[in-house]
Design a protein around this motif. Sequence first.
Motif, PDB file in Angstrom:
ATOM      1  N   LEU A 120       0.900  -1.360   0.285  1.00 42.69           N
ATOM      2  CA  LEU A 120      -0.181   0.031   0.004  1.00 42.69           C
ATOM      3  C   LEU A 120       1.079   1.501  -0.173  1.00 42.69           C
ATOM      4  O   LEU A 120       1.731   1.366   1.056  1.00 42.69           O
ATOM      5  N   LEU A 122       2.412   4.815   0.396  1.00 45.34           N
ATOM      6  CA  LEU A 122       2.341   5.621   1.528  1.00 45.34           C
ATOM      7  C   LEU A 122       2.278   7.243   0.737  1.00 45.34           C
ATOM      8  O   LEU A 122       2.108   8.008   1.680  1.00 45.34           O
ATOM      9  N   SER A 124      -0.171   8.041  -1.074  1.00 46.07           N
ATOM     10  CA  SER A 124      -1.192   8.958  -1.774  1.00 46.07           C
ATOM     11  C   SER A 124      -1.965  10.068  -1.255  1.00 46.07           C
ATOM     12  O   SER A 124      -1.353   9.999  -0.428  1.00 46.07           O
ATOM     13  N   GLU A 128      -7.438   8.840  -1.387  1.00 49.37           N
ATOM     14  CA  GLU A 128      -7.120   7.752  -2.545  1.00 49.37           C
ATOM     15  C   GLU A 128      -6.098   7.029  -1.436  1.00 49.37           C
ATOM     16  O   GLU A 128      -5.893   6.961  -0.911  1.00 49.37           O
ATOM     17  N   LYS A 129      -5.747   5.826  -1.636  1.00 47.02           N
ATOM     18  CA  LYS A 129      -4.710   4.283  -1.882  1.00 47.02           C
ATOM     19  C   LYS A 129      -4.704   3.949  -3.616  1.00 47.02           C
ATOM     20  O   LYS A 129      -5.345   4.059  -3.689  1.00 47.02           O
ATOM     21  N   THR A 130      -3.098   3.337  -3.277  1.00 45.34           N
ATOM     22  CA  THR A 130      -2.411   2.480  -4.078  1.00 45.34           C
ATOM     23  C   THR A 130      -2.146   1.012  -3.813  1.00 45.34           C
ATOM     24  O   THR A 130      -1.221   1.408  -2.951  1.00 45.34           O
ATOM     25  N   ILE A 131      -2.951   0.160  -4.354  1.00 41.59           N
ATOM     26  CA  ILE A 131      -2.273  -0.969  -3.576  1.00 41.59           C
ATOM     27  C   ILE A 131      -1.991  -1.821  -4.925  1.00 41.59           C
ATOM     28  O   ILE A 131      -2.001  -1.705  -5.833  1.00 41.59           O
ATOM     29  N   TYR A 471      -5.864   1.181  -7.710  1.00 42.50           N
ATOM     30  CA  TYR A 471      -6.392   2.724  -7.587  1.00 42.50           C
ATOM     31  C   TYR A 471      -7.487   3.394  -6.846  1.00 42.50           C
ATOM     32  O   TYR A 471      -8.712   3.093  -7.471  1.00 42.50           O
TER      33      TYR A 471
END
Length: 478
Positions: A120, A122, A124, A128-131, A471
Amino acid sequence: MEMFLDGTFTPARDGRVMPVTDPTTGESFDTVPLAGPADADIAIRSAARAFETWKRTPVTERARIQKTCAAALRAAAPEVGALLSRELGRPLPGCLHEISRSAELLDIYAEEGLRLQATLSLGSATGEKTIVTRDPVGVVVAITPFNYPINLLMFKLGAALVAGCTVVAKPSEDTPLSTLKIAQIFHAAGLPAGVFNVVTGDRALGEALVAHPTPRKIAFTGSVAAGKAIAAAAAGTVKRLTLELGGQSPAIVCADADLDKAATAIARHGFANSGQFCYRVNRVYVERPVYADFLARLTAKVAAMTVAPAGGAGELGPLVNAKIFANSDQQIADARAKGGRILTGGARLTGPGFDGGYYLPPTLIADATPDMAVMREETFGPVIGLAAVDSPAEALAQANDSRFGLAAFVFTRDLARGLMLCEGLEAGSVWLNDIQRSSHFVPFGGMKESGLGREKGRYGVESYLEYKTMYLSYEVPE
């Protein structure tokens, strides 16, 4: 024995079969289906159906099942080992050792699967989170050779299964029975139907499997020529590839080396399985001041090796078929014609217990030159070429003057020189001062025309996974 498709033994659609031969006698003792494109399609469709469930099975459960399969393989070792010995001709102790190492690799792959993680970022923005995660590639076609049919299958199967892929395996025409038996054992141990299928046939079957649009990866161990053909065919549907191809592995023996240790290691490794494996010592470069001494030590150790006749005991068995024998025989004849000295071996064994098989004693060729086939082409038999060199630098240059790059070996008491040579050798694996079996925890594979990709350890599992970036956006409470 029949093919193993969707959890059951199945004949070929058209009923054709091909013989399985005992290499020690030349006699056929069983048959397997001679499958064609229709059978390939059935197997792949079975794997594709199973993939939809298997990829969603938690990795903890996949690892548990895989460990159960490993335990079942160990329990069945006497039965599988006897079958493997019959179809390959290798003495039984070597077959049992292969089964043990195969089960160990299954366990290691299962443990590596449990260590897989998503990340994950950090970086973003708020909301929002990007995995970054990884998905299984899909249906895999595994094409394996005769020489270590179980272990080289596990290189592929163990990694693919724990990653969430399903597999269609095509074993060598020479050694199909042990693979079929293992499929039955694994199914009985809890591997769901369709997750591991085995089809048997010749080159035409392999071509049908590679050309089929559904599989997303081809994992192959075999010759350079076959690997190139597979790569060209796979390009049409952009299939992923792991290709572990031929080797022509050099050893360098420096003047300060422990000559007895070097001779012991080279004799043991170069002639294991009658020389029928890809990363064996094929050619040796020895510094001139110790050349004669080293030849004498090595010759004494090799001449003491025993070849087991049909029904008898010994360290080495026959070559698996006429084609494999002919390659070694032609290289010996080529070396003789060009001035090579045969120190031991060099001619087919005949007489009671030997006439029915392709028996070649371990063979050493001294004063080998770069134009000899034994110094340039893969032998895949019990033949080693040896040459004198004037310096480690000359040995390194000759060792690297090859289209192959699978393995290499160095013997010297000078650690700095040894590290320099190891770093300079163009090979995927290099051994210094001894030759152990390749470790299951580290990557195995070749450079140059010896292949693409790596197998074993986490590196093997990762080659059956695709990266996926997700995303995510969400409302942030005020």
